[in-house]
Design an enzyme around this catalytic site. Structure first.
Site, short mmCIF file in Angstrom:
data_model
loop_
_atom_site.label_atom_id
_atom_site.label_comp_id
_atom_site.label_asym_id
_atom_site.label_seq_id
_atom_site.Cartn_x
_atom_site.Cartn_y
_atom_site.Cartn_z
N SER A 26 0.83 -1.22 -0.14
CA SER A 26 0.09 0.13 0.00
C SER A 26 0.88 1.32 -0.01
O SER A 26 0.22 2.31 0.01
CB SER A 26 -0.86 0.14 1.14
OG SER A 26 -2.10 -0.88 0.95
N LYS B 19 -0.10 3.55 -2.47
CA LYS B 19 -1.22 4.72 -2.40
C LYS B 19 -0.64 6.21 -2.55
O LYS B 19 -1.63 6.87 -2.68
CB LYS B 19 -2.28 4.25 -1.31
CG LYS B 19 -3.00 3.13 -1.50
CD LYS B 19 -3.99 2.85 -0.24
CE LYS B 19 -4.71 1.65 -0.53
NZ LYS B 19 -4.08 0.45 -0.21
N SER C 155 -5.49 3.28 4.65
CA SER C 155 -5.16 2.39 3.38
C SER C 155 -6.19 1.67 2.95
O SER C 155 -6.28 0.49 2.69
CB SER C 155 -4.40 1.36 4.01
OG SER C 155 -3.23 0.76 3.05
#
Length: 324
Positions: free
Chosen positions: A104, A107, A161
């Site tokens: 993640s 992101k 997240s």
């Protein structure tokens, strides 16, 4: 004659008792025989369940033997990179050129593309079946049909997240997902992130890969975006979804720690990547960019950051850096 009749009666009575006892025994035997196989079958079923448990998936770093690399701080992350944001002095370097899945941390680039596009943050976006994770089968509290603003989705993606939030941001970008992913890779190339490749905006795919050096470049660039600084360091946020109020919290406990002054951060985890963490933080008056990849334990990335902070505080003004 009476004695004979009595003896005969007693004999018949004894025979009847024997026959009854045998019949009772015969009736009980099948019950015992039926119970034992059931117990055995139960054990067999339990054994099958235990056998079916999947083995842990080793990370790419473990497969490459990166955890065998030692360092003076005894960091549990197989990859670590810490630099001074202003002077670009490298303080810690451990397997910093290894190219690994970044989970993640992806992101952060997703957020950068959305923020720089200057799209309307109050525009409503609805979660669809396309946003449901088919890569890892992860869950989400954002149900199909839930509607939030683009700004709320960006907040949840960076702070908590939220995978469906990140996917929806890419899916609804003008031109759709292919255009969005292409922009992610184009931006990485523009920033000089030569070891970086993105295939989707959440980080659930292990094909999203980068190196610690590249991620330090991304953190340094993203830090200049006020929106990313604010949303990524938000400790908590609640959103209204229909008649429900959903409370979300940061995935990085250091954000709430008064000993830390964090300007930007992002965590990440999938089994192929291990536990990951990138941050910009002020330590002893210095703005530091920290990257920790492929950490073995759930809390070890946090412990590694604490080790680095204490080392910098202790060695402030001392020339040199830990050997790797």
């Amino acid at each position: 004659m009476k004695r004979l009749l009595i003896a005969t009666s007693l004999g018949l009575f004894a025979s009847l008792c024997t026959v009854h006892a045998q019949a009772t025994t015969n009736q009980k035997k099948p019950t015992v025989q039926k119970t034992k196989p059931s117990v055995v079958k139960a054990h067999v079923r339990r054994a099958k369940v235990l056998k079916a448990a999947p083995a842990p998936v080793p990370s790419f770093g473990q497969k490459a033997g990166l955890h065998a690399t030692s360092d003076m701080l005894d960091l549990k992350s197989s990859v670590a990179y810490v630099i001074d944001q202003d002077t670009h002095e490298v303080l810690i370097s451990k397997n910093d050129q290894a190219v690994l899945p970044i989970a993640s941390i992806t992101k952060l680039m997703t957020g950068l593309i959305i923020s720089e596009a200057k799209l309307p943050m109050d525009e409503s976006i609805t979660i669809t079946q396309d946003d449901v994770d088919t890569e890892k089968g992860s869950s989400s509290r954002l149900r199909v049909g839930a509607t939030l603003t683009r700004g709320e989705l960006l907040h949840l993606a960076l702070m908590a997240s939220e995978n469906r939030a990140a996917h929806a941001l890419g899916r609804t970008y003008p031109g759709g997902m292919p255009v969005f992913v292409n922009l992610m890779n184009t931006k990485a190339n523009q920033l000089g992130m030569r070891d970086t490749r993105y295939v989707e905006p959440t980080g659930l795919s292990s094909q999203n890969q980068s190196s610690a050096k590249d991620l330090a470049t991304l953190v340094g660039n993203a830090y200049h975006d006020a929106t990313l600084r604010q949303l990524s360091t938000s400790p908590s946020h609640s959103v209204e979804v229909g008649n429900r109020t959903l409370q979300y919290n940061t995935t990085n406990r250091l954000v709430k720690n008064p000993n830390w002054d964090i300007g930007l951060q992002k965590t990440g985890y999938i089994s192929e990547a291990g536990q990951c963490l990138v941050m910009q933080a002020k330590v002893s008056g210095r703005k530091l960019i920290m990257v920790f990849l492929d950490s073995a334990g759930k809390l070890s990335r946090i412990a590694d950051a604490e080790r680095v902070r204490k080392w910098v505080e202790t060695n402030q003004g001392v020339t040199g850096r830990p050997q790797t």
